[in-house]
Design a protein around this motif. Structure first.
Motif, mmCIF file in Angstrom:
data_model
loop_
_atom_site.group_PDB
_atom_site.id
_atom_site.type_symbol
_atom_site.label_atom_id
_atom_site.label_comp_id
_atom_site.label_asym_id
_atom_site.label_seq_id
_atom_site.Cartn_x
_atom_site.Cartn_y
_atom_site.Cartn_z
ATOM 1 N N GLN A 220 0.843 -1.206 0.000
ATOM 2 C CA GLN A 220 0.000 0.000 0.000
ATOM 3 C C GLN A 220 0.868 1.242 0.000
ATOM 4 O O GLN A 220 1.765 1.402 0.836
ATOM 5 C CB GLN A 220 -0.959 0.041 1.195
ATOM 6 N N ASP A 221 0.597 2.098 -0.982
ATOM 7 C CA ASP A 221 1.324 3.362 -1.140
ATOM 8 C C ASP A 221 0.526 4.489 -0.479
ATOM 9 O O ASP A 221 -0.663 4.333 -0.207
ATOM 10 C CB ASP A 221 1.466 3.638 -2.653
ATOM 11 N N HIS A 222 1.173 5.600 -0.224
ATOM 12 C CA HIS A 222 0.510 6.780 0.360
ATOM 13 C C HIS A 222 0.856 7.975 -0.511
ATOM 14 O O HIS A 222 1.980 8.458 -0.482
ATOM 15 C CB HIS A 222 0.993 6.994 1.794
ATOM 16 N N LYS A 223 -0.134 8.406 -1.315
ATOM 17 C CA LYS A 223 0.172 9.405 -2.356
ATOM 18 C C LYS A 223 0.178 10.836 -1.838
ATOM 19 O O LYS A 223 0.859 11.691 -2.388
ATOM 20 C CB LYS A 223 -0.873 9.300 -3.479
ATOM 21 N N ARG A 224 -0.595 11.116 -0.777
ATOM 22 C CA ARG A 224 -0.694 12.495 -0.293
ATOM 23 C C ARG A 224 0.573 12.911 0.438
ATOM 24 O O ARG A 224 1.189 12.093 1.132
ATOM 25 C CB ARG A 224 -1.898 12.665 0.638
ATOM 26 N N GLY A 235 4.348 11.515 -5.980
ATOM 27 C CA GLY A 235 4.643 10.225 -6.614
ATOM 28 C C GLY A 235 4.472 9.074 -5.630
ATOM 29 O O GLY A 235 4.392 7.911 -6.032
ATOM 30 N N GLY A 236 4.403 9.363 -4.341
ATOM 31 C CA GLY A 236 4.284 8.313 -3.311
ATOM 32 C C GLY A 236 5.246 8.631 -2.179
ATOM 33 O O GLY A 236 6.441 8.775 -2.397
ATOM 34 N N MET A 237 4.723 8.792 -0.966
ATOM 35 C CA MET A 237 5.542 9.193 0.187
ATOM 36 C C MET A 237 6.069 7.993 0.954
ATOM 37 O O MET A 237 7.002 8.122 1.756
ATOM 38 C CB MET A 237 4.714 10.056 1.137
ATOM 39 N N MET A 281 3.725 -5.424 -15.141
ATOM 40 C CA MET A 281 2.342 -4.959 -15.113
ATOM 41 C C MET A 281 2.038 -4.646 -13.652
ATOM 42 O O MET A 281 2.008 -5.548 -12.819
ATOM 43 C CB MET A 281 1.378 -6.015 -15.669
ATOM 44 N N TYR A 282 1.892 -3.365 -13.383
ATOM 45 C CA TYR A 282 1.690 -2.894 -12.015
ATOM 46 C C TYR A 282 0.236 -2.482 -11.903
ATOM 47 O O TYR A 282 -0.164 -1.459 -12.428
ATOM 48 C CB TYR A 282 2.679 -1.762 -11.775
ATOM 49 N N GLY A 283 -0.546 -3.324 -11.251
ATOM 50 C CA GLY A 283 -1.973 -3.037 -11.105
ATOM 51 C C GLY A 283 -2.232 -2.202 -9.863
ATOM 52 O O GLY A 283 -1.794 -2.566 -8.774
ATOM 53 N N TYR A 297 -3.460 0.492 -14.701
ATOM 54 C CA TYR A 297 -2.203 -0.252 -14.822
ATOM 55 C C TYR A 297 -1.068 0.717 -15.101
ATOM 56 O O TYR A 297 -1.237 1.684 -15.848
ATOM 57 C CB TYR A 297 -2.252 -1.255 -15.983
ATOM 58 N N ASN A 298 0.094 0.423 -14.522
ATOM 59 C CA ASN A 298 1.330 1.067 -14.934
ATOM 60 C C ASN A 298 2.188 -0.006 -15.595
ATOM 61 O O ASN A 298 2.044 -1.195 -15.304
ATOM 62 C CB ASN A 298 2.062 1.668 -13.735
ATOM 63 N N ALA A 299 3.102 0.423 -16.448
ATOM 64 C CA ALA A 299 3.904 -0.534 -17.218
ATOM 65 C C ALA A 299 5.357 -0.534 -16.729
ATOM 66 O O ALA A 299 6.283 -0.710 -17.503
ATOM 67 C CB ALA A 299 3.824 -0.177 -18.703
ATOM 68 N N ARG A 300 5.539 -0.306 -15.434
ATOM 69 C CA ARG A 300 6.878 -0.165 -14.838
ATOM 70 C C ARG A 300 6.760 -0.454 -13.353
ATOM 71 O O ARG A 300 5.654 -0.540 -12.823
ATOM 72 C CB ARG A 300 7.337 1.277 -15.019
ATOM 73 N N PHE A 301 7.889 -0.600 -12.666
ATOM 74 C CA PHE A 301 7.850 -0.743 -11.219
ATOM 75 C C PHE A 301 7.315 0.541 -10.595
ATOM 76 O O PHE A 301 7.579 1.642 -11.105
ATOM 77 C CB PHE A 301 9.254 -0.960 -10.648
ATOM 78 N N GLY A 302 6.626 0.435 -9.464
ATOM 79 C CA GLY A 302 6.232 1.618 -8.701
ATOM 80 C C GLY A 302 7.432 2.174 -7.964
ATOM 81 O O GLY A 302 8.394 1.467 -7.687
ATOM 82 N N ASP A 303 7.345 3.454 -7.662
ATOM 83 C CA ASP A 303 8.374 4.111 -6.873
ATOM 84 C C ASP A 303 7.637 4.893 -5.793
ATOM 85 O O ASP A 303 6.949 5.854 -6.117
ATOM 86 C CB ASP A 303 9.171 5.058 -7.785
ATOM 87 N N PRO A 304 7.615 4.489 -4.524
ATOM 88 C CA PRO A 304 8.585 3.626 -3.855
ATOM 89 C C PRO A 304 8.335 2.117 -3.839
ATOM 90 O O PRO A 304 9.173 1.395 -3.280
ATOM 91 C CB PRO A 304 8.532 4.146 -2.417
ATOM 92 N N GLU A 305 7.277 1.585 -4.416
ATOM 93 C CA GLU A 305 6.998 0.150 -4.251
ATOM 94 C C GLU A 305 8.219 -0.737 -4.544
ATOM 95 O O GLU A 305 8.451 -1.744 -3.866
ATOM 96 C CB GLU A 305 5.841 -0.281 -5.164
ATOM 97 N N ALA A 306 9.015 -0.358 -5.560
ATOM 98 C CA ALA A 306 10.197 -1.174 -5.917
ATOM 99 C C ALA A 306 11.174 -1.277 -4.744
ATOM 100 O O ALA A 306 11.903 -2.261 -4.620
ATOM 101 C CB ALA A 306 10.908 -0.548 -7.122
HETATM 102 N N1 GLY Z 1 4.040 4.931 -6.259
HETATM 103 C C1 GLY Z 1 3.179 5.164 -7.331
HETATM 104 C C2 GLY Z 1 3.793 5.035 -8.660
HETATM 105 O O1 GLY Z 1 4.926 4.647 -8.829
HETATM 106 O O2 GLY Z 1 3.093 5.303 -9.626
#
Ligand code: GLY
Ligand code: AMP
Length: 452
Positions: A220-224, A235-237, A281-283, A297-306
């Motif tokens: 789980q990301d936190h965008k705010r 982009g994600g805290m 594939m980042y859902g 969907y995103n077509a790359r790793f999430g940042d910070p998820e990666a």
């Molecule tokens: N953390 C959200 C993104 O990479 O799009």
């Protein structure tokens, strides 16, 4: 003895630092090269050579890649992926772990994805409409009224995280929604209107080769920008994941549903484009009272998820990329991860994201070189530079700090004890990963499920 593998990684953010760190742990000991828009000191420590230039310039990518005798390349960020970097690398016979620009429409065009799911009967979208014409203004008003204003307006192209407005959060009147919709039509020819879904969001990032889908832990990301999910979107805290590769408020059946949606979507792309999707594939999913739905969907790793996922990956990441590129991911069966919880927080310059301090040094910090990555704490550099032995804030999310542990509480402690070793004009969200915030998510989800 076979020759050492050579890999070029495009992009220089925290995500690419995590990608490069994972590759550097491979028992195959590859030689790593980086091409980015600036030097990232963490990446520089791990690479044979770092090239600086415009990563949106496909000719520059070809010029750098050609003489390196590469085994393969990886493209990290969405913009060069959407700009066809993988297509250009393939043109000069460099296998690439990233989708083609056509496949990457999955991220770059919201309309492409919604229409793809609808055409292939994948039941994961909210009610939606795609509008292309000002003469359909009445239709937009009808949609708005049907949902009592509770809609989401999505620009049909990449806008660096600013392409979506949500009722109640970013707008309250039809006129505001209309103005944003018109801007999207002017720029991209289309706009997507969606019913606003209510539920809890999670990211499920999968590595795919067009035939097989291998999932990584749910995050789980936190965008705010600010505590209690207030302030502007970023982009994600920070992100967390539980020790069982899941999250405290989602069930195995939610994860199975999300996995199934990704498998179906991947197969639909192969049919639609006659091409196999290779890469990530980042859902972005949401658990609602009607089950799991797809936000995007995103077509790359999430940042910070990666930064949560890759450091705990036990499977050789070099092998994973090569198997994906050769469409033989099925050989791997399942990705192995350390059975630990993770908490990542980004240290950001004061004023981020609207009015960041810039080109200002940290007064105290740990470098990734002097502080080798330990078992339960890791540092990932993002928007920072090293000048005269000073670590300088460059204006965007600066340093990602990972803590791992036997549960989220322990992972949080490990993240906090390292993040507070950095001093300067920076801030981070203290509430991410805390019991209090997680309990709010659990209570919210319990309430949503009781409406089913
Ligand atoms: N953390 C959200 C993104 O990479 O799009
Ligand atoms: P996206 O760029 O599509 O991820 O959208 C950014 C954010 O907007 C998501 O993380 C969600 O919080 C929100 N969002 C997007 N689509 C919807 C939707 N249909 N219903 C509710 N929230 C949404």
């Amino acid at each position: 003895m076979s020759e050492q593998k050579k890999i070029l990684i495009i992009g220089n953010g925290g995500r690419e630092h995590a990608i490069i760190e994972a590759l550097s742990r491979s028992p195959q000991k590859p030689i790593l090269y980086n091409f980015g828009t600036a030097i990232n000191p963490g990446i520089q420590n791990l690479c044979e050579e770092v090239f600086v230039g415009d990563i949106m310039d496909n000719q520059a990518i070809q010029n750098i890649a050609k003489p390196l005798n590469l085994t393969f390349a990886i493209v990290g960020p969405d913009d060069p992926i959407g700009n066809g970097a993988a297509d250009k690398l393939k043109e000069i016979n460099i296998p690439t772990f990233a989708p083609s620009a056509a496949c990457a429409q999955l991220e770059s065009s919201k309309a492409f994805t919604r229409n793809l799911l609808a055409k292939h009967n994948i039941d994961a979208s909210p009610d939606f409409g795609v509008s292309t014409d000002i003469t359909q203004q009445d239709q937009r008003r009808l949609f708005y009224e049907e949902y009592d204003g509770q809609i989401v307006v999505k620009a049909d192209g990449l806008l660096g995280g600013k392409g979506v407005i949500v009722a109640g959060e970013h707008f309250t009147t039809f006129e505001e929604a209309e103005e944003f919709a018109q801007k999207s039509i002017d720029k991209f020819g289309k706009v997507v209107l969606e019913e606003k879904l209510i539920g809890e969001e999670f990211s499920l990032i999968s590595i795919v080769d067009g035939e097989t889908v291998l999932d990584t832990p749910a995050i789980q990301d936190h965008k705010r920008a600010f505590e209690n999910d207030e302030g502007p979107n970023t982009g994600g805290m920070g992100c967390y994941s539980d020790e069982n590769s899941s999250l405290p408020f989602i069930t195995q059946s939610d994860l199975d549903e999300a996995h199934k949606i990704t498998v179906q979507t991947m197969k639909a792309i192969t049919k639609e484009l006659d091409e196999r999707f290779v890469g990530i594939m980042y859902g972005g999913f949401i658990v609602t009272k009607r089950g799991v739905k797809l936000i995007e969907y995103n077509a790359r790793f999430g940042d910070p998820e990666a930064l949560n996922i890759l450091p705990i990956l036990k499977t050789d990441f070099v092998e994973v990329c090569e198997k994906a590129i050769s469409h033989s991911l099925s050989d791997i069966k399942k990705l192995e991860f350390e059975p630990v919880a993770t908490v990542v927080k980004y240290l950001c310059p004061e004023g981020y994201p609207t009015n960041s301090v810039k080109n200002v040094p940290f007064t105290k910090y740990k470098s990734t070189e002097k502080n080798p990555q330990t078992g339960n704490q890791q540092i990932f550099f993002a928007s920072v530079g090293l000048e005269d032995d000073k670590l300088i804030l460059k204006g965007s999310r600066a340093i990602g700090i990972l803590g791992t542990g036997k549960n989220i509480e322990q992972a949080l402690k490990n993240c906090e004890s390292l993040i507070t070793e950095f001093e300067g004009p920076v801030f981070f969200r203290k509430d991410i990963g805390t019991k209090n915030l997680i309990q709010k998510r659990i209570d919210h989800m319990t309430h949503i499920r009781s409406q089913q």
